[in-house]
Enzyme design. Structure first.
Site, PDB file in Angstrom:
ATOM      1  N   ASN A  47      34.829  45.188  35.299  1.00  0.00           N
ATOM      2  CA  ASN A  47      36.345  45.064  35.372  1.00  0.00           C
ATOM      3  C   ASN A  47      36.698  44.442  34.229  1.00  0.00           C
ATOM      4  O   ASN A  47      37.986  44.207  33.830  1.00  0.00           O
ATOM      5  CB  ASN A  47      36.499  44.088  36.745  1.00  0.00           C
TER       6      ASN A  47
ATOM      7  N   ASP B  37      38.644  46.962  47.880  1.00  0.00           N
ATOM      8  CA  ASP B  37      39.350  47.759  46.802  1.00  0.00           C
ATOM      9  C   ASP B  37      40.530  48.261  47.146  1.00  0.00           C
ATOM     10  O   ASP B  37      40.850  48.355  48.504  1.00  0.00           O
ATOM     11  CB  ASP B  37      38.467  49.127  46.558  1.00  0.00           C
TER      12      ASP B  37
HETATM   13  C1  IPE Z   1      34.819  47.553  42.495  1.00  0.00           C
HETATM   14  O1  IPE Z   1      36.207  48.118  42.551  1.00  0.00           O
HETATM   15  C2  IPE Z   1      35.027  46.092  42.279  1.00  0.00           C
HETATM   16  C3  IPE Z   1      35.684  45.272  42.827  1.00  0.00           C
HETATM   17  C4  IPE Z   1      36.143  45.429  44.205  1.00  0.00           C
HETATM   18  C5  IPE Z   1      35.715  43.646  42.443  1.00  0.00           C
HETATM   19  P1  IPE Z   1      36.733  48.883  41.424  1.00  0.00           P
HETATM   20  O2  IPE Z   1      38.041  49.279  41.664  1.00  0.00           O
HETATM   21  O3  IPE Z   1      36.593  48.083  39.951  1.00  0.00           O
HETATM   22  O4  IPE Z   1      35.645  50.056  41.369  1.00  0.00           O
HETATM   23  P2  IPE Z   1      35.762  51.752  40.695  1.00  0.00           P
HETATM   24  O5  IPE Z   1      36.271  51.372  39.144  1.00  0.00           O
HETATM   25  O6  IPE Z   1      36.906  52.294  41.438  1.00  0.00           O
HETATM   26  O7  IPE Z   1      34.529  52.105  40.852  1.00  0.00           O
HETATM   27  C1  IPE Z   2      40.128  45.578  43.909  1.00  0.00           C
HETATM   28  O1  IPE Z   2      41.418  46.329  43.719  1.00  0.00           O
HETATM   29  C2  IPE Z   2      40.175  44.443  43.056  1.00  0.00           C
HETATM   30  C3  IPE Z   2      39.512  44.360  42.052  1.00  0.00           C
HETATM   31  C4  IPE Z   2      38.688  45.417  41.324  1.00  0.00           C
HETATM   32  C5  IPE Z   2      39.171  43.075  41.365  1.00  0.00           C
HETATM   33  P1  IPE Z   2      41.797  47.126  42.582  1.00  0.00           P
HETATM   34  O2  IPE Z   2      42.350  46.382  41.334  1.00  0.00           O
HETATM   35  O3  IPE Z   2      40.762  47.834  42.030  1.00  0.00           O
HETATM   36  O4  IPE Z   2      42.862  48.087  43.151  1.00  0.00           O
HETATM   37  P2  IPE Z   2      43.035  49.819  42.741  1.00  0.00           P
HETATM   38  O5  IPE Z   2      41.648  50.419  43.115  1.00  0.00           O
HETATM   39  O6  IPE Z   2      43.341  49.828  41.436  1.00  0.00           O
HETATM   40  O7  IPE Z   2      44.124  50.185  43.859  1.00  0.00           O
HETATM   41 MG    MG Z   3      39.846  49.744  42.551  1.00  0.00          MG
END
Ligand code: IPE
Ligand code: IPE
Ligand code: MG
EC number: 2.5.1.-
Length: 250
Positions: free
Chosen positions: A78, A30
């Site tokens: 997502n 993340d």
């Molecule tokens: C979790 O991260 C999913 C992945 C890393 C693929 P998110 O960024 O989607 O999770 P939330 O929304 O902060 O819970």
């Molecule tokens: C994790 O990074 C990747 C996925 C969830 C696919 P994010 O895209 O959630 O990055 P932040 O949390 O918005 O910084």
């Molecule tokens: Mg994220």
């Protein structure tokens, strides 16, 4: 009355013994978006850099006595993101397979992609099948990519399939136990997670591997995923080794 079950810790795998490296590490990768924002770049640039971090992590795991690495790459939640970002994330998995599959296969890495098959764009099923088929006999290391994955969706689908088997007379309801339920899940070939790492400072599970993390050690790191490197992994593994895992015992 239910017959008493064998104690689950009767034969603990080596990774459950203090001082050993984790057999199975799972990572919620993340912070890609925030990494890009901080640099004034579009979010997708963060996702691209995240793929580099994944490459580094796979290489590092192979030298640290770890057998399974499971990464969260796209969650069932997502899909709520803008279409352009969803498309870019799908494209990155395709690119990763194109660029890395051959090399990983030559290194003896087995790749599994786990998640819901429904809703994926054209071509994705064939790509997943290609990864599974090509690497199915590899044994040096396991990379499991949770893609279109949700922990609750996984349990629901397993339950539906068990119900179907009971209805058709192939399965006796009394035979449903933890082992059987797990065998119906997308993660059926994955051992329990020993160490779960989440980067980016968020303190939540976000519907990742609900079954397999029942007794995992949890680590929440402040580093954003694109900045994650070998040092971070080594520190996490060292931290894991000093934890005292009790599994409900003494
Ligand atoms: C979790 O991260 C999913 C992945 C890393 C693929 P998110 O960024 O989607 O999770 P939330 O929304 O902060 O819970
Ligand atoms: C994790 O990074 C990747 C996925 C969830 C696919 P994010 O895209 O959630 O990055 P932040 O949390 O918005 O910084
Ligand atoms: Mg994220």
């Amino acid at each position: 009355m239910n017959s008493p079950k064998k104690p689950l810790n009767a034969q603990r795998p080596s990774s459950e013994i203090e001082g050993k490296a984790p057999n199975h590490i799972a990572i919620i990768m993340d912070g890609n978006g925030r990494w890009a924002n901080a640099k004034g770049l579009p979010r997708i640039a963060g996702h691209k850099e995240g793929v580099e971090a994944l490459r580094r992590t796979v290489d590092a795991c192979k030298t640290l006595e770890i057998n399974h690495l499971t990464v969260f790459s796209f969650s069932t939640e997502n899909w709520r993101r803008p279409k352009a970002e969803v498309d870019a994330l799908m494209g990155l998995l395709k690119l990763f397979v194109k660029k890395d599959l051959k090399r990983l296969h030559q290194e003896g890495v087995r790749i599994r992609i786990l998640g819901a098959q429904t809703g994926l764009p054209n071509g994705m099923h064939a790509l997943i099948e290609e990864c599974h088929e090509l690497t199915k006999n590899n044994t040096t290391f396991n990379v499991n990519i949770a893609f279109n994955y949700g922990g609750r969706a996984e349990i629901v689908e397993a339950t539906q399939n068990i119900a179907r088997s009971v209805k058709s007379g192939q399965l006796d309801p009394e035979s449903v136990d933890e082992t059987l339920l797990h065998s119906f899940m997308w993660s059926s070939e994955l051992p329990d997670v020993d160490l779960l790492i989440r980067t980016s400072g968020e303190l939540r599970i976000s519907n990742f591997l609900l079954w397999g993390i029942a007794y995992s050690e949890l680590m929440f790191l402040d580093v954003l995923w694109p900045d994650f490197g070998r040092d971070d992994l080594e520190r996490a593994v060292e931290g894991f080794k000093s934890r005292n895992r009790r599994f409900g015992g003494l």
